[in-house]
Design a protein around this motif. Structure first.
Motif, PDB file in Angstrom:
ATOM      1  N   ASP A  46       0.862  -1.181   0.000  1.00 28.05           N
ATOM      2  CA  ASP A  46       0.000   0.000   0.000  1.00 28.05           C
ATOM      3  C   ASP A  46       0.898   1.231   0.000  1.00 28.05           C
ATOM      4  N   LEU A  47       0.953   1.892  -1.132  1.00 22.47           N
ATOM      5  CA  LEU A  47       1.837   3.046  -1.317  1.00 22.47           C
ATOM      6  C   LEU A  47       1.066   4.354  -1.417  1.00 22.47           C
ATOM      7  N   MET A  50       2.756   7.042   0.540  1.00 22.68           N
ATOM      8  CA  MET A  50       4.191   7.194   0.298  1.00 22.68           C
ATOM      9  C   MET A  50       4.448   8.547  -0.354  1.00 22.68           C
ATOM     10  N   LEU A  51       5.382   9.285   0.186  1.00 23.65           N
ATOM     11  CA  LEU A  51       5.734  10.592  -0.363  1.00 23.65           C
ATOM     12  C   LEU A  51       6.850  10.507  -1.387  1.00 23.65           C
ATOM     13  N   GLY A  52       7.601   9.426  -1.351  1.00 20.25           N
ATOM     14  CA  GLY A  52       8.715   9.242  -2.270  1.00 20.25           C
ATOM     15  C   GLY A  52       9.591   8.127  -1.766  1.00 20.25           C
ATOM     16  N   TYR A  53      10.638   7.852  -2.526  1.00 20.61           N
ATOM     17  CA  TYR A  53      11.566   6.808  -2.115  1.00 20.61           C
ATOM     18  C   TYR A  53      12.969   7.224  -2.515  1.00 20.61           C
ATOM     19  N   THR A  79      -2.014   2.299  -5.135  1.00 17.46           N
ATOM     20  CA  THR A  79      -1.457   3.623  -5.393  1.00 17.46           C
ATOM     21  C   THR A  79      -2.392   4.406  -6.305  1.00 17.46           C
ATOM     22  N   THR A  80      -2.283   5.704  -6.240  1.00 18.78           N
ATOM     23  CA  THR A  80      -2.968   6.572  -7.200  1.00 18.78           C
ATOM     24  C   THR A  80      -1.939   7.367  -7.995  1.00 18.78           C
ATOM     25  N   ASP A  81      -0.671   7.157  -7.698  1.00 18.84           N
ATOM     26  CA  ASP A  81       0.418   7.865  -8.363  1.00 18.84           C
ATOM     27  C   ASP A  81       0.708   7.214  -9.719  1.00 18.84           C
ATOM     28  N   GLN A  82       0.672   7.997 -10.777  1.00 15.32           N
ATOM     29  CA  GLN A  82       0.871   7.454 -12.121  1.00 15.32           C
ATOM     30  C   GLN A  82       2.280   6.898 -12.330  1.00 15.32           C
ATOM     31  N   TRP A  83       3.298   7.537 -11.759  1.00 15.28           N
ATOM     32  CA  TRP A  83       4.668   7.052 -11.900  1.00 15.28           C
ATOM     33  C   TRP A  83       4.811   5.668 -11.253  1.00 15.28           C
ATOM     34  N   THR A  84       4.247   5.502 -10.069  1.00 18.19           N
ATOM     35  CA  THR A  84       4.307   4.216  -9.375  1.00 18.19           C
ATOM     36  C   THR A  84       3.535   3.159 -10.153  1.00 18.19           C
ATOM     37  N   THR A  85       2.407   3.537 -10.719  1.00 13.20           N
ATOM     38  CA  THR A  85       1.630   2.606 -11.541  1.00 13.20           C
ATOM     39  C   THR A  85       2.443   2.161 -12.745  1.00 13.20           C
ATOM     40  N   TRP A  86       3.082   3.102 -13.409  1.00 10.17           N
ATOM     41  CA  TRP A  86       3.903   2.772 -14.569  1.00 10.17           C
ATOM     42  C   TRP A  86       5.057   1.844 -14.169  1.00 10.17           C
TER      43      TRP A  86
END
Length: 120
Positions: A46-47, A50-53, A79-86
């Protein structure tokens, strides 16, 4: 910060704030324990908080994914972050597991529990 829970042959990890190398190592230890003593676990990451890594986490994730490409049942990423999804879809090239991305943690957990083998 990371919170990890073991539930029904699943490793559930929730990341809040920055995902650091120490957090990743804790996650890795839990997954390796599950592999050693219970066989192929399902994973839920569950990200959503998450603010970043850090860059070292990225390298460790790549190394770990390649070393354990056949060691997991299903993998759910929240996640809802597009970069993480990609990045998640790209990681599918390295693993033999079924990988799904969800926007809701309850849906992800339900999907994993549906796909958990029943012992016996």
């Amino acid at each position: 910060m990371i919170a990890i829970e073991h539930k029904a042959h699943c490793v559930l990890a929730t990341v809040a704030g920055e995902f650091t190398l120490a957090d990743y190592r804790e996650f890795e230890e839990n997954v390796l324990y599950e592999l050693q003593f219970h066989g192929k676990p399902n994973l839920l990451l569950d990200l959503t908080e998450m603010l970043g890594y850090t860059l070292d986490v990225v390298w460790e994730e790549i190394r770990f994914t390649r070393e354990h490409a056949t060691d997991f049942g299903c993998i759910a990423i929240v996640t809802t972050d597009q970069w993480t999804t990609w990045a998640t879809w790209l990681a599918r090239l390295f693993v033999e597991s079924e990988v799904q991305v969800f926007e809701n943690g309850r849906q992800a957990e339900a999907w994993l529990l549906e796909n958990t083998p029943v012992p016996g």
